[in-house]
Design an enzyme around this catalytic site. Sequence first.
Site, PDB file in Angstrom:
ATOM      1  N   THR A 156       0.867  -1.185   0.000  1.00 22.31           N
ATOM      2  CA  THR A 156       0.000   0.000   0.000  1.00 22.31           C
ATOM      3  C   THR A 156       0.905   1.238   0.000  1.00 22.31           C
ATOM      4  OG1 THR A 156      -0.269  -0.225   2.394  1.00 22.31           O
ATOM      5  CG2 THR A 156      -2.044  -1.053   1.009  1.00 22.31           C
ATOM      6  N   LYS A 182       4.512  -6.829   3.721  1.00 22.09           N
ATOM      7  CA  LYS A 182       4.235  -5.426   3.446  1.00 22.09           C
ATOM      8  C   LYS A 182       3.999  -4.721   4.771  1.00 22.09           C
ATOM      9  CE  LYS A 182       0.867  -3.323   3.159  1.00 22.09           C
ATOM     10  NZ  LYS A 182       0.229  -2.314   4.104  1.00 22.09           N
ATOM     11  N   THR A 193       3.588  -7.728  12.163  1.00 20.69           N
ATOM     12  CA  THR A 193       3.437  -6.490  11.424  1.00 20.69           C
ATOM     13  C   THR A 193       2.208  -6.578  10.532  1.00 20.69           C
ATOM     14  OG1 THR A 193       4.660  -4.873  10.155  1.00 20.69           O
ATOM     15  CG2 THR A 193       4.892  -7.162   9.505  1.00 20.69           C
ATOM     16  N   GLU A 280       7.154   4.944   7.091  1.00 18.68           N
ATOM     17  CA  GLU A 280       6.703   6.119   6.332  1.00 18.68           C
ATOM     18  C   GLU A 280       7.549   7.342   6.665  1.00 18.68           C
ATOM     19  OE1 GLU A 280       2.062   4.739   5.703  1.00 18.68           O
ATOM     20  OE2 GLU A 280       2.565   6.035   7.387  1.00 18.68           O
ATOM     21  N   ASN A 403       0.516  10.587   5.514  1.00 15.03           N
ATOM     22  CA  ASN A 403      -0.722  10.267   6.222  1.00 15.03           C
ATOM     23  C   ASN A 403      -1.757  11.367   6.197  1.00 15.03           C
ATOM     24  OD1 ASN A 403      -0.498   7.490   7.599  1.00 15.03           O
ATOM     25  ND2 ASN A 403       1.515   8.403   7.902  1.00 15.03           N
ATOM     26  N   SER A 408      -6.728  10.021  -0.313  1.00 16.95           N
ATOM     27  CA  SER A 408      -6.917  10.652  -1.632  1.00 16.95           C
ATOM     28  C   SER A 408      -6.316   9.805  -2.738  1.00 16.95           C
ATOM     29  CB  SER A 408      -6.286  12.036  -1.628  1.00 16.95           C
ATOM     30  OG  SER A 408      -4.900  11.958  -1.418  1.00 16.95           O
TER      31      SER A 408
END
Length: 408
Positions: A156, A182, A193, A280, A403, A408
């Site tokens: 993702t 992932k 995870t 991230e 985040n 969107s």
Amino acid sequence: MSTATSPLAQPFPALPAIDGVTLRVARAQYKKWDRTDLTFVTLPEGTSVAGVLTTSKCPSPEVEWCRQALVLGQARALVVNAGNSNAFTGHRGRAAVEAIAARTAAAMECQPSDVFVASTGVIGVPLPIDKAEAGLDAAFTAEPCGWQEAAATIMTTDTFAKGATTTVIVDGRTVTLAGIIKGSGMIAPDMATMLGFIFTDAAVAPEFLQRALSAANGRSFSCITVDGDTSTSDTVLAFATGKAGNAPLVDDESDGADAFRAALADLCHQLALLVVRDGEGATKLIEIRVEGAESDRSAHRIAMSIANSPLVKTAIAGEDANWGRVVMAVGKAGEPAERDRLSIRFGETLVAKDGLAVEGYDEAPVAAHLKGQEIAVGVDLGLGEGVATVWTCDLTHGYISINADYRS
């Protein structure tokens, strides 16, 4: 999905084929993107399965489905959806999982309980059954694919595909393990995870496989954190096809049992660190080792307190040797600690000892260490024999950017 690859990314390794495992991918188009987002894995009869699942009190229907199916210990197929977690979707979410399992079972001529389902992505949007079924139909007839394509399909917000492999001798035979995973955000698992799938050609009884996976998880997936948030969908599944031809591993006395457990633990450790490397917005991989705690459990809780501290993580992002923030994180953990016994190091440099800054402390080597991509933080509580190591990443503006517009 992010477009800039993490500076901590690792190249995808050459993963060997696992006898009995066939991978396929398809486009279900769960989001408005031009990529494969459904992974379909077929497994031979007699495949054993084990799993560790999220401790969230708001689990997805997929997690509940896997939890029930794991009791039987057998698997014939795996379906993974990316872009929609199907969590917090009520009866419609459950209906989607049941439809996926039923359609796959019909194609495989097996029971729905032999089909394992996992989904990842946005929470609160029911998985569209029509897209899932169309994606499955495409996957059933698709050409088999390689590990890297399957690993990319389950992503993702990940910025690179993640995989690992290892081999071990069991009962005189070479046994192979391979896994894909992932995970990039919402990573603070108490079990595993986000989504990880491990495959081996070893013959392993389900009960032994479960014990081995649970033990490996405790030293790997349960020792990483990106942001302190536990997903509703965290799932790690291990499948053993038995095609290696070894005498089945049934208990700790089986020939090769220790070696297999060690290999599985190594594979899980490799996969877990790949997730942290893709945190991230991450620019630094951070290892935190706590020693001298009253117990291993206490050490783990203190290490996670440090690893989840925004102040510690932003200081390291800024390459600031602010060890006072580590002191803060130790003190807030709620575990036994004595200020005047506490020692802290960055890299190989001791910066504080017995509750005070080290006399003549020179910040230059610490500053040099913090400019690197791999950072080590050490804490010694001076209370007992408890030890724990956890891994995290720094907290940067990139995490906010990813985040703030995730949907969107």
